[in-house]
Design an enzyme around this catalytic site. Structure first.
Site, PDB file in Angstrom:
ATOM      1  N   ASN A  88       0.836  -1.198   0.000  1.00  0.00           N
ATOM      2  CA  ASN A  88       0.000   0.000   0.000  1.00  0.00           C
ATOM      3  C   ASN A  88       0.873   1.250   0.000  1.00  0.00           C
ATOM      4  O   ASN A  88       1.876   1.305   0.716  1.00  0.00           O
ATOM      5  CB  ASN A  88      -0.891   0.001   1.250  1.00  0.00           C
ATOM      6  CG  ASN A  88      -1.774  -1.237   1.336  1.00  0.00           C
ATOM      7  OD1 ASN A  88      -2.295  -1.699   0.326  1.00  0.00           O
ATOM      8  ND2 ASN A  88      -1.931  -1.778   2.534  1.00  0.00           N
ATOM      9  N   HIS A 101       6.799  -1.791   2.760  1.00  0.00           N
ATOM     10  CA  HIS A 101       6.718  -3.215   3.109  1.00  0.00           C
ATOM     11  C   HIS A 101       5.811  -3.900   2.112  1.00  0.00           C
ATOM     12  O   HIS A 101       4.896  -3.294   1.574  1.00  0.00           O
ATOM     13  CB  HIS A 101       6.223  -3.430   4.542  1.00  0.00           C
ATOM     14  CG  HIS A 101       4.964  -2.694   4.868  1.00  0.00           C
ATOM     15  ND1 HIS A 101       4.958  -1.342   5.159  1.00  0.00           N
ATOM     16  CD2 HIS A 101       3.673  -3.099   4.912  1.00  0.00           C
ATOM     17  CE1 HIS A 101       3.714  -0.964   5.392  1.00  0.00           C
ATOM     18  NE2 HIS A 101       2.909  -2.001   5.234  1.00  0.00           N
TER      19      HIS A 101
HETATM   20  P1  AMP Z   1      -0.031  -1.203   5.909  1.00  0.00           P
HETATM   21  O1  AMP Z   1      -1.444  -0.937   6.364  1.00  0.00           O
HETATM   22  O2  AMP Z   1       0.090  -1.665   4.501  1.00  0.00           O
HETATM   23  O3  AMP Z   1       0.864  -0.022   6.224  1.00  0.00           O
HETATM   24  O4  AMP Z   1       0.454  -2.433   6.789  1.00  0.00           O
HETATM   25  C1  AMP Z   1       1.040  -2.332   8.031  1.00  0.00           C
HETATM   26  C2  AMP Z   1       1.082  -3.726   8.607  1.00  0.00           C
HETATM   27  O5  AMP Z   1       2.057  -3.774   9.621  1.00  0.00           O
HETATM   28  C3  AMP Z   1      -0.251  -4.189   9.217  1.00  0.00           C
HETATM   29  O6  AMP Z   1      -0.653  -5.412   8.622  1.00  0.00           O
HETATM   30  C4  AMP Z   1       0.098  -4.348  10.699  1.00  0.00           C
HETATM   31  O7  AMP Z   1      -0.607  -5.413  11.286  1.00  0.00           O
HETATM   32  C5  AMP Z   1       1.583  -4.597  10.650  1.00  0.00           C
HETATM   33  N1  AMP Z   1       2.330  -4.221  11.836  1.00  0.00           N
HETATM   34  C6  AMP Z   1       2.276  -3.036  12.498  1.00  0.00           C
HETATM   35  N2  AMP Z   1       3.141  -3.038  13.531  1.00  0.00           N
HETATM   36  C7  AMP Z   1       3.767  -4.243  13.508  1.00  0.00           C
HETATM   37  C8  AMP Z   1       4.765  -4.857  14.330  1.00  0.00           C
HETATM   38  N3  AMP Z   1       5.297  -4.224  15.384  1.00  0.00           N
HETATM   39  N4  AMP Z   1       5.179  -6.097  13.994  1.00  0.00           N
HETATM   40  C9  AMP Z   1       4.636  -6.755  12.937  1.00  0.00           C
HETATM   41  N5  AMP Z   1       3.687  -6.230  12.142  1.00  0.00           N
HETATM   42  C10 AMP Z   1       3.251  -5.004  12.421  1.00  0.00           C
END
Ligand code: AMP
Ligand code: ZN
Length: 136
Positions: A88, A101
């Site tokens: 995203n 990511h």
């Molecule tokens: P986005 O909405 O594409 O920015 O995705 C962010 C992702 O990061 C989400 O799926 C969250 O669940 C994940 N996320 C946020 N903080 C962490 C963390 N500390 N460790 C692992 N995943 C995380």
């Protein structure tokens, strides 16, 4: 390049513990803490890039090769029926962590994961606007 306020910089550097599935000099692959489905993982570059617009070209090429390698192995481990590989860019697109990511989301028949849209129809004026913009 690093952003001291960025949680994914700290996770990628190993300063915050994570469930790490794979690591090399460029990337760390971790399990998402709030998974969309069983086995949801994230590919994080170790360097900070806010989004795909900013991502280094060489890393951009490497990330899809790594995604392929990861899901080819993970599909047998988690026993899924399909995979969504997506990322995203911007809040409007659902980005919540502003360190590039790539999501690796296993899909299971009849799961409740919602990644979809209602198909529209391509209008002539939008087609013209985009095609002429690309030609500039
Ligand atoms: P986005 O909405 O594409 O920015 O995705 C962010 C992702 O990061 C989400 O799926 C969250 O669940 C994940 N996320 C946020 N903080 C962490 C963390 N500390 N460790 C692992 N995943 C995380
Ligand atoms: Zn970062």
């Amino acid at each position: 390049m690093r952003d001291d306020k960025c949680i994914f910089c700290k996770i990628a550097a190993g300063e915050i513990p994570s469930a790490t599935l794979y690591e090399d000099k460029d990337f760390r692959v971790i399990m998402d803490v709030s998974p969309a489905s069983k086995g949801h993982a994230l590919i994080l570059p170790k360097e900070h890039y806010a989004n795909l617009y900013e991502l280094d070209d060489e890393l951009a090429a490497k990330v899809l090769v790594l995604a392929k390698k990861m899901i080819t192995k993970l599909k047998d481990i988690v026993g899924c029926d399909g995979y969504n590989v997506l990322q995203n860019n911007g809040t409007a697109a659902g980005q919540t962590v502003f360190h590039f990511h790539m999501h690796l989301i296993p899909r299971y028949e009849n799961d409740n994961v919602n990644i979809g849209w209602e198909p529209g129809s391509l209008s002539d004026d939008v087609k013209e606007m985009v095609l002429s913009g690309m030609a500039e």
